[in-house]
Design a protein around this motif. Structure first.
Motif, PDB file in Angstrom:
ATOM      1  N   ALA A 120       0.830  -1.209   0.000  1.00  0.00           N
ATOM      2  CA  ALA A 120       0.000   0.000   0.000  1.00  0.00           C
ATOM      3  C   ALA A 120       0.861   1.255   0.000  1.00  0.00           C
ATOM      4  O   ALA A 120       0.568   2.229  -0.704  1.00  0.00           O
ATOM      5  N   ALA A 121       1.930   1.245   0.771  1.00  0.00           N
ATOM      6  CA  ALA A 121       2.800   2.415   0.860  1.00  0.00           C
ATOM      7  C   ALA A 121       3.607   2.615  -0.418  1.00  0.00           C
ATOM      8  O   ALA A 121       3.687   3.730  -0.955  1.00  0.00           O
ATOM      9  N   CYS A 122       4.211   1.550  -0.928  1.00  0.00           N
ATOM     10  CA  CYS A 122       5.128   1.693  -2.065  1.00  0.00           C
ATOM     11  C   CYS A 122       4.393   1.883  -3.382  1.00  0.00           C
ATOM     12  O   CYS A 122       4.855   2.633  -4.249  1.00  0.00           O
ATOM     13  N   PHE A 123       3.264   1.223  -3.568  1.00  0.00           N
ATOM     14  CA  PHE A 123       2.499   1.419  -4.796  1.00  0.00           C
ATOM     15  C   PHE A 123       1.779   2.766  -4.809  1.00  0.00           C
ATOM     16  O   PHE A 123       1.850   3.520  -5.774  1.00  0.00           O
ATOM     17  N   PHE A 124       1.073   3.076  -3.706  1.00  0.00           N
ATOM     18  CA  PHE A 124       0.140   4.199  -3.736  1.00  0.00           C
ATOM     19  C   PHE A 124       0.385   5.268  -2.677  1.00  0.00           C
ATOM     20  O   PHE A 124      -0.341   6.255  -2.615  1.00  0.00           O
ATOM     21  N   GLY A 125       1.387   5.095  -1.834  1.00  0.00           N
ATOM     22  CA  GLY A 125       1.664   6.102  -0.817  1.00  0.00           C
ATOM     23  C   GLY A 125       0.666   6.097   0.322  1.00  0.00           C
ATOM     24  O   GLY A 125       0.557   7.082   1.062  1.00  0.00           O
ATOM     25  N   TYR A 135       2.876   5.028  -7.915  1.00  0.00           N
ATOM     26  CA  TYR A 135       1.750   5.770  -8.483  1.00  0.00           C
ATOM     27  C   TYR A 135       2.019   7.270  -8.441  1.00  0.00           C
ATOM     28  O   TYR A 135       1.760   7.990  -9.410  1.00  0.00           O
ATOM     29  N   GLY A 136       2.550   7.743  -7.338  1.00  0.00           N
ATOM     30  CA  GLY A 136       2.758   9.178  -7.171  1.00  0.00           C
ATOM     31  C   GLY A 136       3.670   9.778  -8.223  1.00  0.00           C
ATOM     32  O   GLY A 136       3.358  10.821  -8.806  1.00  0.00           O
ATOM     33  N   VAL A 137       4.790   9.115  -8.514  1.00  0.00           N
ATOM     34  CA  VAL A 137       5.742   9.690  -9.470  1.00  0.00           C
ATOM     35  C   VAL A 137       5.202   9.599 -10.895  1.00  0.00           C
ATOM     36  O   VAL A 137       5.394  10.503 -11.714  1.00  0.00           O
ATOM     37  N   ALA A 138       4.519   8.482 -11.228  1.00  0.00           N
ATOM     38  CA  ALA A 138       3.991   8.328 -12.587  1.00  0.00           C
ATOM     39  C   ALA A 138       2.812   9.267 -12.826  1.00  0.00           C
ATOM     40  O   ALA A 138       2.689   9.887 -13.887  1.00  0.00           O
ATOM     41  N   HIS A 139       1.942   9.390 -11.832  1.00  0.00           N
ATOM     42  CA  HIS A 139       0.774  10.261 -11.974  1.00  0.00           C
ATOM     43  C   HIS A 139       1.186  11.733 -12.066  1.00  0.00           C
ATOM     44  O   HIS A 139       0.645  12.487 -12.880  1.00  0.00           O
ATOM     45  N   ALA A 140       2.150  12.139 -11.245  1.00  0.00           N
ATOM     46  CA  ALA A 140       2.595  13.527 -11.260  1.00  0.00           C
ATOM     47  C   ALA A 140       3.185  13.915 -12.608  1.00  0.00           C
ATOM     48  O   ALA A 140       3.060  15.066 -13.046  1.00  0.00           O
ATOM     49  N   ALA A 141       3.788  12.947 -13.291  1.00  0.00           N
ATOM     50  CA  ALA A 141       4.394  13.214 -14.602  1.00  0.00           C
ATOM     51  C   ALA A 141       3.401  13.009 -15.748  1.00  0.00           C
ATOM     52  O   ALA A 141       3.760  13.194 -16.914  1.00  0.00           O
ATOM     53  N   ASP A 235      10.045  -0.583 -15.489  1.00  0.00           N
ATOM     54  CA  ASP A 235      11.360  -1.195 -15.434  1.00  0.00           C
ATOM     55  C   ASP A 235      11.729  -1.220 -13.953  1.00  0.00           C
ATOM     56  O   ASP A 235      12.279  -0.262 -13.402  1.00  0.00           O
ATOM     57  N   TRP A 236      11.385  -2.327 -13.305  1.00  0.00           N
ATOM     58  CA  TRP A 236      11.336  -2.379 -11.843  1.00  0.00           C
ATOM     59  C   TRP A 236      12.698  -2.403 -11.177  1.00  0.00           C
ATOM     60  O   TRP A 236      12.785  -2.246  -9.956  1.00  0.00           O
ATOM     61  N   LYS A 237      13.761  -2.585 -11.958  1.00  0.00           N
ATOM     62  CA  LYS A 237      15.079  -2.535 -11.312  1.00  0.00           C
ATOM     63  C   LYS A 237      15.401  -1.122 -10.837  1.00  0.00           C
ATOM     64  O   LYS A 237      16.337  -0.919 -10.058  1.00  0.00           O
ATOM     65  N   TYR A 238      14.612  -0.138 -11.307  1.00  0.00           N
ATOM     66  CA  TYR A 238      14.825   1.236 -10.879  1.00  0.00           C
ATOM     67  C   TYR A 238      13.916   1.643  -9.725  1.00  0.00           C
ATOM     68  O   TYR A 238      13.735   2.835  -9.458  1.00  0.00           O
ATOM     69  N   ALA A 239      13.340   0.666  -9.051  1.00  0.00           N
ATOM     70  CA  ALA A 239      12.669   0.905  -7.769  1.00  0.00           C
ATOM     71  C   ALA A 239      13.376   0.037  -6.743  1.00  0.00           C
ATOM     72  O   ALA A 239      13.372  -1.187  -6.843  1.00  0.00           O
ATOM     73  N   ILE A 240      14.029   0.663  -5.787  1.00  0.00           N
ATOM     74  CA  ILE A 240      14.873  -0.060  -4.834  1.00  0.00           C
ATOM     75  C   ILE A 240      14.172  -0.180  -3.485  1.00  0.00           C
ATOM     76  O   ILE A 240      13.632   0.798  -2.958  1.00  0.00           O
ATOM     77  N   VAL A 241      14.190  -1.382  -2.952  1.00  0.00           N
ATOM     78  CA  VAL A 241      13.729  -1.634  -1.590  1.00  0.00           C
ATOM     79  C   VAL A 241      14.934  -2.102  -0.777  1.00  0.00           C
ATOM     80  O   VAL A 241      15.628  -3.044  -1.172  1.00  0.00           O
ATOM     81  N   ALA A 293      10.546   5.553 -15.357  1.00  0.00           N
ATOM     82  CA  ALA A 293      10.587   4.143 -15.728  1.00  0.00           C
ATOM     83  C   ALA A 293       9.260   3.447 -15.446  1.00  0.00           C
ATOM     84  O   ALA A 293       9.160   2.225 -15.603  1.00  0.00           O
ATOM     85  N   PHE A 294       8.223   4.208 -15.075  1.00  0.00           N
ATOM     86  CA  PHE A 294       6.942   3.621 -14.699  1.00  0.00           C
ATOM     87  C   PHE A 294       5.786   4.368 -15.353  1.00  0.00           C
ATOM     88  O   PHE A 294       5.862   5.582 -15.573  1.00  0.00           O
ATOM     89  N   ALA A 295       4.724   3.629 -15.681  1.00  0.00           N
ATOM     90  CA  ALA A 295       3.533   4.227 -16.277  1.00  0.00           C
ATOM     91  C   ALA A 295       2.305   3.456 -15.805  1.00  0.00           C
ATOM     92  O   ALA A 295       2.395   2.292 -15.393  1.00  0.00           O
ATOM     93  N   LEU A 296       1.142   4.110 -15.908  1.00  0.00           N
ATOM     94  CA  LEU A 296      -0.077   3.596 -15.298  1.00  0.00           C
ATOM     95  C   LEU A 296      -1.174   3.340 -16.324  1.00  0.00           C
ATOM     96  O   LEU A 296      -1.335   4.102 -17.281  1.00  0.00           O
ATOM     97  N   LEU A 297      -1.947   2.278 -16.097  1.00  0.00           N
ATOM     98  CA  LEU A 297      -3.248   2.103 -16.732  1.00  0.00           C
ATOM     99  C   LEU A 297      -4.270   2.511 -15.690  1.00  0.00           C
ATOM    100  O   LEU A 297      -4.349   1.891 -14.617  1.00  0.00           O
ATOM    101  N   VAL A 298      -5.029   3.564 -15.967  1.00  0.00           N
ATOM    102  CA  VAL A 298      -5.909   4.145 -14.957  1.00  0.00           C
ATOM    103  C   VAL A 298      -7.364   3.978 -15.366  1.00  0.00           C
ATOM    104  O   VAL A 298      -7.681   3.776 -16.545  1.00  0.00           O
TER     105      VAL A 298
END
Length: 323
Positions: A120-125, A135-141, A235-241, A293-298
């Motif tokens: 919940a935190a990492c996908f949608f904040g 979601y936050g970075v893709a939606h803002a862009a 491209d999920w290698k650019y999201a680091i946990v 590196a991320f995009a959404l189907l909304v």
């Protein structure tokens, strides 16, 4: 062989290493974020991760010519681990059991609580301590495609083409989509998709669900917010946990748990109900280091442009809005 430790004699400390490893494994198995992202171990609460933004170049060289050199460009994002905690109420009799037995019994419950909150935190904040979410970075862009953007001759939404356009947003930024995340409710629609030759676009592999030849992780929990996104490509290698491997615990016996309601409608009071609470905490950090590196189907926006969403009918099924 170490002496057996009983919970009553160890009211706080670290969850035994074998059980802690099991909890992390179960958390990873249940979390879409941890299965998709670049997961790194953290030895402390702060860690800098080197990420190459522009690689070195190769050059054609003639006989006797000097070989050119180039420098790779790097960024060094810092990830800060944040604490996530869960309290599991159990009977006071558990105090007489060994520490490893008690946590062995409740480890699936702890893991489920962890991975729901992490996703919940990492996908949608949602209730997130982190500065950014996928979601936050893709939606803002504005990197999003609405369901129904592409229509077939019969007027039905072409889900396969919409997803392809989402992938194109990632590709136009110079990245390759190497995975998808989606709500479990999308599965029915995907099963019915076919290419021009009648072949399924979505297939169930032996160990992995595949869409457009890339893995897709279906989120099976309430962590997914369908009012914001139906699927995410990236491209999920650019999201680091970053994960701290230790899990700490503490025994509570006086707290009132307002998130747990008893049969009488009152919150659970550990003292009054003769119970104890097992509080388990772990630390992890999260950061999308390349936001494009991320995009959404909304979901499809309702008429009037007020930003609300409605159900989006897709080819071969319906995707509903809401939690």
């Amino acid at each position: 062989m170490a002496d057996t430790q009983y919970l009553k004699d160890n009211l706080k400390g670290f969850v035994p290493r074998p059980i802690a490893n099991d909890i992390i494994e179960l958390t990873t198995r249940g979390s879409s974020i941890l299965r998709l992202c670049n997961v790194q171990a953290m030895e402390s609460d702060n860690k800098t991760f080197p990420v190459m933004t522009d690689g070195v170049g190769a050059y054609w060289v003639g006989e006797t010519e000097r070989i050119q050199t180039s420098k790779a460009q790097w960024i060094f994002p810092e990830i800060v681990a944040k604490k996530i905690a869960v309290i599991i109420p159990v009977t006071k009799e558990k105090m007489e059991d060994t520490t490893i037995d008690v946590f062995g019994e409740v480890k699936p419950t702890i893991a489920e609580a962890f991975y729901k909150s992490i996703d919940a935190a990492c996908f949608f904040g949602i209730d997130s301590p982190f500065a950014k979410s996928i979601y936050g970075v893709a939606h803002a862009a504005g990197r999003e495609i609405a369901v129904g953007t592409n229509l077939r001759a019969d007027g039905n939404a072409a889900l396969d083409l919409d997803i392809s356009d989402v992938m194109a947003l990632v590709e136009e930024a110079g990245f390759d989509v190497n995975g998808f995340a989606a709500s479990l409710t999308l599965k029915n629609s995907l099963r019915k998709l076919r290419d021009a030759n009648g072949n399924q676009l979505y297939v169930k592999d032996v160990t992995q669900d595949i869409l457009y030849s890339q893995p897709i992780e279906f989120n099976r929990t309430t962590a997914w917010d369908l009012t914001k996104a139906i699927a995410i490509a990236g491209d999920w290698k650019y999201a680091i946990v970053g994960i701290r491997e230790e899990i700490k615990y503490e025994i509570l016996d006086q707290a009132t748990l307002f998130t747990v309601t008893m049969a009488d409608g009152q919150p659970l009071s550990l003292a009054e109900n003769d119970m104890i609470g097992l509080k388990a905490t772990m630390r992890l950090g999260f950061l999308p280091v390349k936001e494009d590196a991320f995009a959404l189907l909304v979901p499809k926006a309702s008429s009037g442009g007020n930003g609300t969403v409605e159900s989006g009918t897709v080819s071969g099924g319906t995707v509903s809005g809401g939690n």
